[in-house]
Design an enzyme around this catalytic site. Structure first.
Site, PDB file in Angstrom:
ATOM      1  N   LYS A 115       0.855  -1.187   0.000  1.00 43.33           N
ATOM      2  CA  LYS A 115       0.000   0.000   0.000  1.00 43.33           C
ATOM      3  C   LYS A 115       0.888   1.232   0.000  1.00 43.33           C
ATOM      4  O   LYS A 115       2.068   1.179   0.374  1.00 43.33           O
ATOM      5  CB  LYS A 115      -0.927   0.022   1.222  1.00 43.33           C
ATOM      6  CG  LYS A 115      -0.219   0.056   2.599  1.00 43.33           C
ATOM      7  CD  LYS A 115       0.193   1.437   3.072  1.00 43.33           C
ATOM      8  CE  LYS A 115       0.930   1.372   4.409  1.00 43.33           C
ATOM      9  NZ  LYS A 115       1.687   2.607   4.706  1.00 43.33           N
TER      10      LYS A 115
ATOM     11  N   LEU B 179       5.408   0.766   3.221  1.00 42.98           N
ATOM     12  CA  LEU B 179       4.574   0.061   2.238  1.00 42.98           C
ATOM     13  C   LEU B 179       3.701  -1.019   2.873  1.00 42.98           C
ATOM     14  O   LEU B 179       2.956  -1.704   2.185  1.00 42.98           O
ATOM     15  CB  LEU B 179       5.468  -0.576   1.162  1.00 42.98           C
ATOM     16  CG  LEU B 179       6.361   0.401   0.385  1.00 42.98           C
ATOM     17  CD1 LEU B 179       7.330  -0.360  -0.513  1.00 42.98           C
ATOM     18  CD2 LEU B 179       5.517   1.367  -0.436  1.00 42.98           C
ATOM     19  N   GLY B 180       3.817  -1.172   4.188  1.00 41.81           N
ATOM     20  CA  GLY B 180       3.036  -2.207   4.876  1.00 41.81           C
ATOM     21  C   GLY B 180       3.741  -3.543   4.908  1.00 41.81           C
ATOM     22  O   GLY B 180       3.103  -4.571   5.141  1.00 41.81           O
TER      23      GLY B 180
ATOM     24  N   THR C 169       1.324  -6.563   5.244  1.00 39.61           N
ATOM     25  CA  THR C 169       0.787  -7.068   3.974  1.00 39.61           C
ATOM     26  C   THR C 169       0.583  -8.569   4.059  1.00 39.61           C
ATOM     27  O   THR C 169      -0.477  -9.091   3.721  1.00 39.61           O
ATOM     28  CB  THR C 169       1.793  -6.808   2.820  1.00 39.61           C
ATOM     29  OG1 THR C 169       2.403  -5.561   3.001  1.00 39.61           O
ATOM     30  CG2 THR C 169       1.134  -6.868   1.486  1.00 39.61           C
TER      31      THR C 169
ATOM     32  N   ASP D 210      -1.417  -1.322  10.220  1.00 40.10           N
ATOM     33  CA  ASP D 210      -1.782  -1.377   8.794  1.00 40.10           C
ATOM     34  C   ASP D 210      -2.467  -2.679   8.395  1.00 40.10           C
ATOM     35  O   ASP D 210      -2.977  -2.787   7.280  1.00 40.10           O
ATOM     36  CB  ASP D 210      -0.528  -1.246   7.907  1.00 40.10           C
ATOM     37  CG  ASP D 210       0.131   0.111   8.031  1.00 40.10           C
ATOM     38  OD1 ASP D 210      -0.562   1.062   8.423  1.00 40.10           O
ATOM     39  OD2 ASP D 210       1.331   0.215   7.730  1.00 40.10           O
TER      40      ASP D 210
END
Length: 268
Positions: A10, A106-107, A111, A143
Site C-alpha cells: 500500500k 509500504l506495509g 501485507t 496497517d
C-alpha cells in the site's frame, strides 16, 4: 492442500497527524493498494508440522505472520472452535517469497499478515466476519486491517487500524513505487521526531478528497506529515529526497516514494 496467493503493498496518498494519545499518534490517512511489480507470494500447505520460511529480517517471534497465527489461535479458542480446527494451524507449512521491503512505508510485514488472515478464513471456510478479522488485525499491527479488507482504496482513522472503503476510481494500476535500496526508516524514530506545527482540524474535509485530486493539488510535504521528521532522522533518505522531482510522494513513515506513472507516448 496447497494454496498460493499474491499480496501487494500500500501507499499513503496522504497521512495527517491529529494528536498524540497515550504512546501513539491518532491520524487520518488514505491508503491505496499498488498492483505493480512489487509483490509477495505466499504459499500455504498442509504438512506434518508447522514451518514458516522466507527471507525475513527479524526473529520468528517478532514476525507478523507468526504473531497473526498466535492471535488467530487464541481467537478461535475464545469462539469455541473445535480442537481439530485449532490444531490444523500447527501443521501449516507457510512459505513467503518476500519482495516488499519492511521499514519502507509500504506495509511490509502487515501485507503478509493481513493477506494470510483473510485467505485462511476463505480456505478453511470459518465464516469469520470482517469485524472479527479486524479485531485480530489491529493486534498484529496498525496497517494489517487494510490488507485484510481487500479494498483498493480506504480511509484509515484512529491509529490507522479503523478502515473504511473509499469509493473512487482505483489507482492500483496507475502508481509506481520507488523503494530505495538499503535505506530503512524506523517508524518509532520518525514519530518521535515529529513536532506538530499547527493543530490539524480539517480531518472531515480531507477524508472526502479523491486521491487523484490530492496528488494533483499538494506536494509531498503537504500530503505527509511524517516526511519532515523522516528526513531529520535519516541522512541517506534526505540525500535521495533532495534529488527527486516534484511528482514523487512519500509513503507512511518511509523510506519509499511513489508517483503516478508517466503517461505513455502514443496514448497507450
Amino acid at each position: 492442500m496447497t494454496h498460493v496467493f499474491e499480496v501487494y503493498p500500500k501507499v499513503n496518498i496522504f497521512l495527517k497527524i491529529l494528536h498524540k494519545e497515550g504512546a501513539y499518534h491518532k491520524l487520518i490517512s488514505r491508503m491505496c493498494l499498488v498492483k505493480d511489480k512489487l509483490k509477495d507470494i505466499i504459499s500455504v500447505k498442509s504438512a506434518l508440522s508447522f514451518s514458516l520460511k522466507g527471507d525475513f529480517d527479524c526473529p520468528l517471534e517478532e514476525n507478523s505472520l507468526f504473531k497473526a497465527l498466535q492471535i488467530l489461535k487464541n481467537f478461535l479458542k475464545s469462539k469455541n472452535f473445535s480442537h481439530s480446527v485449532i490444531k490444523s494451524l500447527d501443521t501449516l507449512a507457510i512459505e513467503v517469497e518476500k519482495n516488499i521491503p519492511t521499514q519502507a512505508g509500504l506495509g511490509g510485514g502487515s501485507t503478509d499478515a493481513g493477506g494470510l488472515l483473510y485467505h485462511l478464513n476463505q480456505i478453511f471456510d470459518w465464516r469469520l466476519s470482517l469485524e472479527e478479522l479486524y479485531s485480530m488485525g489491529s493486534l498484529v499491527g496498525a496497517d494489517t486491517n487494510f490488507f485484510i479488507s481487500q479494498y483498493k482504496s480506504t480511509n484509515a482513522t484512529s491509529y490507522g487500524e479503523v478502515i473504511e472503503n473509499f469509493e473512487e476510481e482505483p489507482l492500483e494500476n496507475r502508481l509506481e513505487i520507488y523503494a530505495p535500496n538499503h535505506v530503512f526508516c524506523s517508524t518509532k524514530a520518525v514519530y518521535q521526531a515529529y513536532k506538530p506545527e499547527t493543530c490539524f482540524s480539517q480531518a472531515k474535509e480531507w477524508l472526502k478528497k479523491p486521491s487523484l485530486e490530492c496528488l494533483k493539488t499538494y506536494d509531498r510535504n503537504g500530503l505527509n506529515d511524517l516526511l519532515k521528521p523522516a528526513l531529520l532522522t535519516n541522512q541517506a533518505l534526505k540525500d535521495i529526497e533532495s534529488e527527486l522531482g516534484k511528482e514523487w510522494f512519500f509513503s507512511g513513515s518511509g523510506s519509499a516514494f511513489f508517483r503516478l506513472k508517466p503517461m505513455q507516448k502514443g496514448g497507450e
